[in-house]
Design a protein around this motif. Structure first.
Motif, short mmCIF file in Angstrom:
data_model
loop_
_atom_site.label_atom_id
_atom_site.label_comp_id
_atom_site.label_asym_id
_atom_site.label_seq_id
_atom_site.Cartn_x
_atom_site.Cartn_y
_atom_site.Cartn_z
N VAL A 147 0.77 -1.19 -0.11
CA VAL A 147 0.09 -0.25 0.17
C VAL A 147 1.04 1.25 -0.13
O VAL A 147 0.48 2.34 -0.06
N LYS A 148 2.57 1.11 -0.74
CA LYS A 148 2.89 2.48 -0.06
C LYS A 148 4.01 2.30 -1.22
O LYS A 148 5.79 2.19 -1.11
N LYS A 149 3.47 1.72 -2.59
CA LYS A 149 4.45 1.51 -3.69
C LYS A 149 5.18 3.12 -3.73
O LYS A 149 6.18 2.03 -5.07
N ASP A 150 5.15 3.89 -4.05
CA ASP A 150 5.97 4.99 -4.12
C ASP A 150 7.16 4.96 -3.44
O ASP A 150 7.76 5.49 -3.59
N LYS A 151 7.16 4.18 -2.18
CA LYS A 151 8.83 4.67 -1.41
C LYS A 151 9.58 3.19 -2.08
O LYS A 151 10.19 3.42 -1.12
N TYR A 152 8.94 2.52 -2.66
CA TYR A 152 9.79 1.78 -3.32
C TYR A 152 10.50 2.15 -4.26
O TYR A 152 9.99 3.05 -5.88
N LEU A 153 12.20 1.91 -4.96
CA LEU A 153 12.87 2.27 -5.90
C LEU A 153 13.17 0.37 -6.84
O LEU A 153 14.31 0.46 -5.91
N GLY A 154 12.49 0.22 -7.71
CA GLY A 154 12.88 -0.99 -8.41
C GLY A 154 13.91 -0.91 -9.07
O GLY A 154 14.30 -0.32 -9.96
N LEU A 155 15.57 -1.93 -8.40
CA LEU A 155 16.42 -1.95 -9.32
C LEU A 155 16.94 -3.46 -9.21
O LEU A 155 16.25 -4.34 -10.39
N TRP A 156 18.24 -3.37 -9.43
CA TRP A 156 18.55 -4.82 -9.90
C TRP A 156 20.07 -4.74 -9.13
O TRP A 156 20.64 -4.18 -8.40
N THR A 157 20.43 -6.29 -9.50
CA THR A 157 21.99 -6.54 -8.56
C THR A 157 23.19 -5.98 -9.70
O THR A 157 23.48 -6.84 -10.20
N PRO A 158 23.80 -5.59 -8.92
CA PRO A 158 25.39 -4.78 -9.32
C PRO A 158 25.96 -5.55 -9.42
O PRO A 158 25.64 -6.79 -7.97
N GLN A 159 26.90 -5.80 -10.07
CA GLN A 159 27.84 -6.46 -10.29
C GLN A 159 29.01 -6.35 -10.25
O GLN A 159 29.28 -4.44 -10.75
N CYS A 160 30.06 -6.39 -9.63
CA CYS A 160 31.53 -6.13 -9.05
C CYS A 160 32.01 -6.26 -10.93
O CYS A 160 32.23 -7.22 -11.38
N PRO A 161 33.01 -5.53 -11.12
CA PRO A 161 33.59 -6.05 -12.72
C PRO A 161 35.47 -6.34 -12.21
O PRO A 161 35.79 -7.34 -12.82
N LYS A 162 35.64 -6.65 -11.15
CA LYS A 162 36.07 -7.19 -10.58
C LYS A 162 36.37 -8.90 -10.79
O LYS A 162 37.20 -9.10 -11.22
N TYR A 163 34.99 -9.06 -11.36
CA TYR A 163 35.11 -10.45 -10.78
C TYR A 163 33.59 -10.99 -12.20
O TYR A 163 34.00 -11.65 -12.72
N PHE A 164 32.89 -9.93 -12.48
CA PHE A 164 31.92 -10.67 -13.26
C PHE A 164 32.04 -9.38 -14.42
O PHE A 164 31.57 -8.79 -14.71
N TYR A 165 32.51 -9.59 -15.56
CA TYR A 165 33.27 -10.08 -16.97
C TYR A 165 33.44 -9.92 -17.90
O TYR A 165 33.16 -11.23 -17.88
N ASN A 166 32.91 -9.71 -19.57
CA ASN A 166 33.40 -10.48 -20.34
C ASN A 166 34.97 -10.46 -20.56
O ASN A 166 35.74 -9.57 -20.61
#
Length: 323
Positions: A147-166
């Motif tokens: 009932v408080k939808k405006d209080k949510y910030l929908g993002l994602w899980t950031p990935q550390c480039p030291k480990y997760f890279y191409n």
């Protein structure tokens, strides 16, 4: 800009298992990589042992640790992850801590790796009146029942480039599934279905495995051609961190069909989804194993979208917008 990260060093349910969520990699290491802010980290479950407060409740430890820190430094924001929020006492402790910080003109954010079950959503709605925002890292939108939808910030899980890279190299592992599966019905289904059809998949991390470090886990992700995953949940589906690990490493994501993942990336363009039936997953594994150019094209498209929208810089720019 200065941030205080407030969390637990070890959550009770995460002891004596294999690979567990590494908050240093997900949060402060990714912030450090961007250079957008400086930070400190406070583990409130360790602070009380240095202050002879072993009989304090978790909420008292939380409030006390923040008060102690603010005696010598005022950050611009606190980003917290609370393991205890499901009782009136624990919520009261969190609210007291937040009020104390807000009185110092400090914005407080709560991070939610999951916010899908009724108790979590109810607690989040109660705390929403005191928090600046609830940061969701597995959903684009607020929980449907909130009932408080405006209080949510929908993002994602950031990935550390030291480990997760191409790596821009050939992938040595044909098919893999990273992370916990024994306690997850959907992921266990993937493993059993692959075994039933004699499809070899590499398993790493999770409660059933021998402990592995972050670099080993990430190296498996970087060197996999096809990464199997499911982000299902009994309440409603998510887009878990492995989705973004896979995109970051330019592997092809083969994900159990899920509308939340579609909020971030495009099926059959940036990744491939499968229906959980007797043939669809197996047929797609075999098809993309044989058609390397098509697999590579989808993997590269997913990686391009990640680079354009979901890097640590994109994540932290969005958070900083609210500080």
């Amino acid at each position: 800009m200065h941030i205080l990260f407030l969390t637990e060093h070890t959550a009770p349910e995460e002891t004596s298992i294999g690979f567990v969520p590494a908050w240093d990699i997900i949060l402060w290491n990714t912030l450090q990589y961007t250079g957008f802010a400086t930070y400190d980290v406070m583990y409130y479950d360790m602070w009380y042992t240095t202050k002879n407060k072993s009989l304090w409740s978790p909420s008292e430890r939380m409030k006390g640790s923040v008060q102690d820190y603010l005696n010598y430094r005022n950050p611009d924001a606190i980003i917290a992850w609370f393991n205890y929020y499901d009782t009136e006492e624990s919520r009261a402790g969190i609210i007291d801590m937040v009020k104390f910080a807000v009185d110092r003109k400090i914005k407080v954010f709560q991070l939610w790796p999951d916010c899908v079950v009724r108790q979590q959503i109810e607690a989040a709605d109660i705390l929403a009146d005191y928090m600046e925002k609830h940061i969701l890292i597995a959903h684009r939108t607020a929980p449907p029942s909130s009932v408080k939808k405006d209080k949510y910030l929908g993002l994602w899980t950031p990935q550390c480039p030291k480990y997760f890279y191409n790596t821009n190299r050939n992938k040595a592992i044909s098919v893999a599934l990273n992370g916990e599966y024994m306690s997850r019905e959907d992921r266990l289904w993937i493993v059993n279905m692959a075994h039933h059809h004699n499809v070899d998949i590499k398993l790493s991390g999770g409660r059933s495995s021998s402990p592995i470090d972050t670099e080993t886990y990430a190296r498996n992700a970087r060197t996999t051609s096809i990464m199997l995953n499911s982000s299902q949940h009994p309440s409603f589906p998510q887009a878990k961190g492995r989705v973004f690990e896979t995109l970051a490493t330019c592997s092809m994501l083969l994900e159990m069909a899920n509308p939340t993942v579609r909020d971030y990336i495009r099926p059959d363009i940036d990744y491939v989804e499968f229906i959980p039936n007797e043939t669809d997953m197996i047929d797609k594994i075999r098809y993309y194993t044989k058609h390397e150019n098509e697999r590579k094209k989808i993997a590269e498209s997913g990686h391009a979208v990640y680079s354009e929208k979901y890097t640590p810089q994109h994540f932290w720019k969005e958070v900083m917008r609210h500080i």
